[in-house]
Design an enzyme around this catalytic site. Structure first.
Site, PDB file in Angstrom:
ATOM      1  N   SER A   1       0.430  -1.030  -0.159  1.00  0.00           N
ATOM      2  CA  SER A   1       0.167   0.106   0.495  1.00  0.00           C
ATOM      3  C   SER A   1       1.026   0.831  -0.314  1.00  0.00           C
ATOM      4  O   SER A   1       1.766   1.102   0.885  1.00  0.00           O
ATOM      5  CB  SER A   1      -1.036  -0.124   1.166  1.00  0.00           C
ATOM      6  OG  SER A   1      -1.452   1.060   1.427  1.00  0.00           O
TER       7      SER A   1
ATOM      8  N   TYR B   1      -2.339  -0.425  10.778  1.00  0.00           N
ATOM      9  CA  TYR B   1      -2.584  -0.823   9.478  1.00  0.00           C
ATOM     10  C   TYR B   1      -1.241  -0.559   8.688  1.00  0.00           C
ATOM     11  O   TYR B   1      -0.258  -1.774   8.299  1.00  0.00           O
ATOM     12  CB  TYR B   1      -4.412  -0.940   9.419  1.00  0.00           C
ATOM     13  CG  TYR B   1      -3.652  -0.716   7.243  1.00  0.00           C
ATOM     14  CD1 TYR B   1      -3.855  -1.740   7.197  1.00  0.00           C
ATOM     15  CD2 TYR B   1      -3.545   0.560   6.540  1.00  0.00           C
ATOM     16  CE1 TYR B   1      -4.189  -1.983   5.440  1.00  0.00           C
ATOM     17  CE2 TYR B   1      -3.618   0.521   4.987  1.00  0.00           C
ATOM     18  CZ  TYR B   1      -3.740  -1.043   4.685  1.00  0.00           C
ATOM     19  OH  TYR B   1      -3.431  -1.394   2.910  1.00  0.00           O
TER      20      TYR B   1
END
Length: 276
Positions: A133, A146
Site C-alpha cells: 500500500s 494498519y
C-alpha cells in the site's frame, strides 16, 4: 506447460480483478483462492482453478501450495494479496484485533512466501508479487497499526528481492493508493467500533471517517481494482519487472509530498485534513 499463478484473497477487490485479468492472458493457469471457496465459484466458471485458502491457517496454506505443486512442480507466480485494514487510534485500538490484523497482513503473507520458495528455487524461476500500500510509505492518523503491517510488507519485500535474486526469483511490491473495494467499508466499521463517542479521540475519529468517505468517493483520489491488476500483470509478465509499482497518480503525489515536506509540514497538512 502453463505457468501456475496462485492468488490469495481472490473473493473481491484487487484479488478478484487480478484473477479476471490473468484469466484472459494465455499461458497462465490461475489458482484463485478464498477462505470460503463458494464465493469464487464464478471464477471457476471463467476458467480458474478454485482452492480454499485461509492465510491464518497453516494446514490451509500448505494444502493450497501442495495442490499447485502436484500439478505444476512449483508455483510460478505467487500474488500475495490477502489483507485488510483494522483502524483505530494507537491508545484505543483493541490489541487482540491488532494481532489478528498482523496475523493476516504480515505473518500469513510471510508464511505463503516461505511455502512457495523451495519449489521456486528447485525450478530456478518464480515471481512473488506482494500487494502492499502507499500506506507502507505514508502514515495517516487512526491507521497506525494498519500502516505498521504495510511498512512490514515493504521491508520484507525489499529483503526478499535481494535474497532470492540468485535463484532466478523476482520479488515485486505493488503499492496502491485508494482503490474502490470493500477495504474502506471494513476500515470505517473498525474505526467506529474502536472508541467511545465521548472519548478523547472522538472528534479525530469522526473527522477521519468523513475524510475516508470523501476520499474513496473522489474520482481523482480513488481508482478501480483493475488499475492495480494491470500493474500486477506487468510484474507477472515483464522480462524486467520493477521492484516497486506505486499505483494511481494520487498515491505517487502523496508519497512524494511526504518525502519532500518532512514531518513538520506534513503534520501541518494532516491537521488541516483531519479537523472538524
Amino acid at each position: 506447460m502453463t505457468t501456475a499463478v496462485l492468488i490469495t484473497g481472490a473473493s473481491s477487490g484487487i484479488g478478484r480483478a487480478t484473477a479476471e485479468r490473468l484469466l484472459r492472458r494465455p499461458g497462465f493457469t490461475v489458482y484463485a483462492t478464498a477462505r470460503r471457496p463458494e464465493t469464487i465459484e464464478d471464477l471457476r466458471t471463467a476458467g480458474a482453478q478454485v482452492l480454499a485458502l485461509d492465510v491464518t491457517d497453516e494446514s490451509s496454506m500448505a494444502a493450497a501450495v501442495r495442490a499447485v505443486e502436484e500439478q505444476h512442480g512449483s508455483v510460478g507466480v505467487l500474488i500475495n494479496n490477502a489483507g485488510y485494514g483494522e483502524y483505530g487510534t494507537i491508545e484505543e485500538a483493541e490489541l487482540d484485533a491488532v494481532r489478528r490484523q498482523f496475523e493476516t497482513n504480515v505473518f500469513g503473507f510471510s508464511r505463503m512466501i516461505q511455502l512457495v520458495l523451495p519449489g521456486m528455487r528447485a525450478a530456478g524461476a518464480g515471481r512473488i508479487i506482494n500487494i502492499g500500500s502507499m500506506g507502507g510509505r505514508v502514515t495517516f492518523p487512526v491507521g497506525g497499526y494498519y500502516h505498521a503491517t504495510k511498512y512490514a510488507v515493504e521491508a520484507i519485500t525489499d529483503a526478499l528481492r535481494f535474497e532470492t535474486a540468485p535463484f532466478g526469483i523476482h520479488a515485486s511490491l505493488i503499492a496502491p493508493g485508494l482503490i474502490r473495494t470493500g477495504f474502506g467499508a471494513t476500515a470505517a466499521r473498525s474505526l467506529a467500533a474502536s472508541g467511545s463517542a465521548a472519548g478523547p479521540y472522538a472528534e479525530l475519529r469522526a473527522a477521519a471517517d468523513e475524510q475516508m468517505a470523501a476520499s474513496y468517493a473522489s474520482p481523482v483520489l480513488a481508482a478501480e481494482p483493475d488499475t492495480v491488476a494491470s500493474a500486477v500483470e506487468h510484474a507477472a509478465t515483464s522480462g524486467r519487472p520493477r521492484a516497486r509499482y506505486t499505483v494511481t497518480p494520487a498515491a505517487k503525489a502523496i508519497v512524494q509530498s511526504r518525502r519532500f515536506l518532512g514531518s513538520g509540514l506534513f503534520d501541518a497538512y494532516l491537521r488541516l485534513q483531519f479537523r472538524k
